[in-house]
Design an enzyme around this catalytic site. Structure first.
Site, PDB file in Angstrom:
ATOM      1  N   TYR A   1     -11.777  -3.820   5.324  1.00  0.00           N
ATOM      2  CA  TYR A   1     -11.471  -2.453   5.753  1.00  0.00           C
ATOM      3  C   TYR A   1     -11.656  -2.286   7.265  1.00  0.00           C
ATOM      4  O   TYR A   1     -11.193  -1.308   7.830  1.00  0.00           O
ATOM      5  CB  TYR A   1     -12.406  -1.448   5.072  1.00  0.00           C
ATOM      6  CG  TYR A   1     -12.183  -1.203   3.595  1.00  0.00           C
ATOM      7  CD1 TYR A   1     -11.239  -1.892   2.861  1.00  0.00           C
ATOM      8  CD2 TYR A   1     -12.940  -0.237   2.936  1.00  0.00           C
ATOM      9  CE1 TYR A   1     -11.063  -1.649   1.513  1.00  0.00           C
ATOM     10  CE2 TYR A   1     -12.770   0.023   1.579  1.00  0.00           C
ATOM     11  CZ  TYR A   1     -11.827  -0.693   0.879  1.00  0.00           C
ATOM     12  OH  TYR A   1     -11.657  -0.436  -0.458  1.00  0.00           O
TER      13      TYR A   1
ATOM     14  N   TYR B   1       0.871  -1.182   0.000  1.00  0.00           N
ATOM     15  CA  TYR B   1       0.000   0.000   0.000  1.00  0.00           C
ATOM     16  C   TYR B   1       0.904   1.227   0.000  1.00  0.00           C
ATOM     17  O   TYR B   1       1.543   1.537   1.013  1.00  0.00           O
ATOM     18  CB  TYR B   1      -0.913   0.002   1.238  1.00  0.00           C
ATOM     19  CG  TYR B   1      -2.030   1.022   1.134  1.00  0.00           C
ATOM     20  CD1 TYR B   1      -3.194   0.723   0.460  1.00  0.00           C
ATOM     21  CD2 TYR B   1      -1.895   2.291   1.701  1.00  0.00           C
ATOM     22  CE1 TYR B   1      -4.214   1.658   0.332  1.00  0.00           C
ATOM     23  CE2 TYR B   1      -2.908   3.230   1.583  1.00  0.00           C
ATOM     24  CZ  TYR B   1      -4.062   2.905   0.902  1.00  0.00           C
ATOM     25  OH  TYR B   1      -5.066   3.827   0.783  1.00  0.00           O
TER      26      TYR B   1
END
Ligand SMILES: C[S@@+](CC[C@H](N)C(=O)[O-])C[C@H]1O[C@@H](n2cnc3c(N)ncnc32)[C@H](O)[C@@H]1O
Length: 506
Positions: A479, A382
């Site tokens: 998430y 990420y």
């Protein structure tokens, strides 16, 4: 290395109005066909043949909302707030402290109304389109029956056959004119456009006898009686090939390892604006350089045993992750004596998995695999801008309110309840992980990793597969892994998992 993939034809298509660009500052993901604009009161028909008192009604079977409007709460198509959170962490968008409040309150408003998206969204701005020969739509298995809208204006669903003779149309016009609140027959003339409205895919209908300023946006489920129109539209649906190619170039020019394919067989959205594809994190000016440099090893056996850099074995001989969940992955660095074949060097080599950025039905862009992938395979890091917590608060406040945050707190080594010093913001600078969607049954997990340094505040965030992946399977992570329901913003989850929690709490 990659290719643009689109399957729809261009011939005979209805060209959409280009609309405003899709910059992340509030317009990202907005349907390219035309700007939805603010909610409008319905435009009153003025033509004499038009039933008076209201604009065209919905497709048969629809009940018009009290105040016809576009989906409230979100600007259409925006990608909502995402403050991604690591495995054992607080979850998305939480604990950010000051500066968050206002944005979160606003965001909560967004979330709460999202479930009440109006079925029909009048779009008063005319679109220059070519409308195909009108077709009358026979409602299947549905007798003519009045459908009451919120103003109690009965709408009669036409049971007419396709290609009605002229007389019948005139008859319909005659019957429907002059009634202020009586019954009217509303016939879909054509489907003009389709687009994602913040996760909800809608189709724009042109009503027979009504102008292009009085179209309605409806869900696919409302097109059951419009199957012929739907088929025709999908066959000729506009595809913005040039824009998809631009997206492909944006990705492939920067992408150094995996081949990436871009495909969109769902709507007309193309290249994201204001997005730069990067391969490594960018340090903001006010971010200190990591303060604990790696002490290079002197191993001569490629670190198979007793390497000072590492604290255990993280990968098997194929490079698949075997380390326990909470173990940070410490790889040998550039100054170490070991070679490229060192058993610790996995993340730093990048991933060669064949991936595709594709347009999903309800979640905007997503990423799927184009090959079998084994469990434990490194997929991506990420990456984005590394910023301070204060900057993250500021950006989070603005972006969360607009539903646009891509913040991921670097809090894997932060005590529970405390706020991390730094975050990664992948909103305008990111790599393929920018497009990873959420699932309540994820096939990716996120770990912390270190290569060049060991500063716990600036760990890297890396994705590995948690199970074997089939070709065409979407790559998704959770998430909100702690699933404690704590969060200020909620959006409807479209992950489709059997154990879907129905909402994503940020
Ligand atoms: C990090 S972005 C993922 C990429 C995004 N789909 C795009 O087009 O750029 C997060 C956003 O994707 C959408 N999204 C991701 N997972 C979703 C899901 N399971 N259900 C609904 N929307 C989802 C939401 O709009 C969310 O705010």
């Amino acid at each position: 290395m990659g290719q643009v993939s689109e399957t729809t034809e261009e011939a005979g298509r209805v060209p959409p109005d280009p609309g405003p660009s899709r910059g992340r500052g509030g317009t990202r993901g907005r349907p390219r066909g035309r700007p939805p604009g603010p909610a409008h009161a319905p435009v009153r028909p003025s033509a004499p043949v038009r039933p008076r008192g209201r604009p065209p009604g919905p497709a048969p079977g629809l009940v018009r909302p009290l105040t016809p409007a576009r989906p409230r709460g979100h600007p259409p198509g925006v990608v909502r707030a995402l403050s991604l959170s690591p495995t054992a962490s607080r979850g998305i968008g939480r604990g950010r402290g000051r500066g968050r409040g206002r944005g979160q309150e606003a965001a909560r408003g967004h979330g709460s109304v999202r479930g009440r998206i109006a079925t029909v969204i009048p779009m008063p701005v005319p679109v220059p389109v070519t409308v195909p020969e009108p077709l009358m739509r026979p409602p299947k298995n549905q007798p003519s029956q009045p459908v009451l809208d919120s103003r109690s204006v009965p709408l009669v669903v036409t049971a007419q056959k396709r290609n009605l003779p002229k007389k019948s149309r005139q008859q319909i016009a005659a019957e429907t004119s002059g009634h202020t609140d009586g019954s009217g027959i509303y016939v879909v003339e054509a489907i003009l456009n389709d687009a994602d409205f913040g996760g909800v895919h809608l189709f724009e209908l042109k009503w027979e006898g009504y102008s292009l300023a009085e179209t309605s946006w409806v869900k696919k489920s409302d097109l059951d009686n419009c199957k012929e129109h739907y088929k025709t539209y999908m066959k000729n649906r506009p595809v913005n090939t040039a824009d998809l190619r631009k997206f492909y170039i944006l990705v492939s020019e920067a992408q150094s390892t995996q081949p990436i394919v871009i495909s969109n067989t769902v709507d007309t959205v193309g290249c994201p604006d204001n997005f730069t594809y990067i391969n490594e994190n960018i340090y903001s000016e006010n971010i200190p350089r990591p303060c604990t440099p790696l002490c290079p090893c002197t191993c001569t056996d490629n670190c198979k045993k007793d390497c000072e850099c590492v604290e255990g074995q993280y990968y098997d001989s194929d490079g698949a992750l075997i380390a326990d969940r909470d173990v940070p992955l410490m790889e040998c660095g550039p100054r170490c004596a070991c070679s490229e074949d060192c058993v610790t060097r996995v993340i730093q080599k990048g991933s060669n998995v064949n991936l595709e950025i594709f347009r999903t039905q309800h979640k905007g862009w997503g990423v799927r695999s184009r090959q079998h992938i084994k469990k434990g395979t490194f997929i991506a890091e990420y990456v984005g801008e590394i910023i301070t917590s204060e900057d993250a608060d500021r950006r989070g406040c603005d972006d969360t309110a607009a539903g646009l945050t891509y913040l991921f707190d670097l809090d894997m080594n932060t005590p529970k309840g405390a706020i991390s010093e730094f975050s990664i913001d992948a909103k305008t600078h990111g790599n393929i992980s920018h497009f990873f969607n959420h699932s309540c049954d994820p096939n990716l997990e996120i770990r912390q990793a270190f290569v060049e340094h060991r500063d716990p505040r600036l760990h890297r965030l890396v994705f590995f597969t948690t199970r074997d992946i089939e070709p065409k399977e979407e790559l998704v992570f959770d998430y909100d892994p702690s699933n404690d329901g704590v969060g200020k913003m909620t959006i409807r989850c479209f992950c489709g998992a059997k154990k879907c929690r129905k909402v994503i709490v940020f």
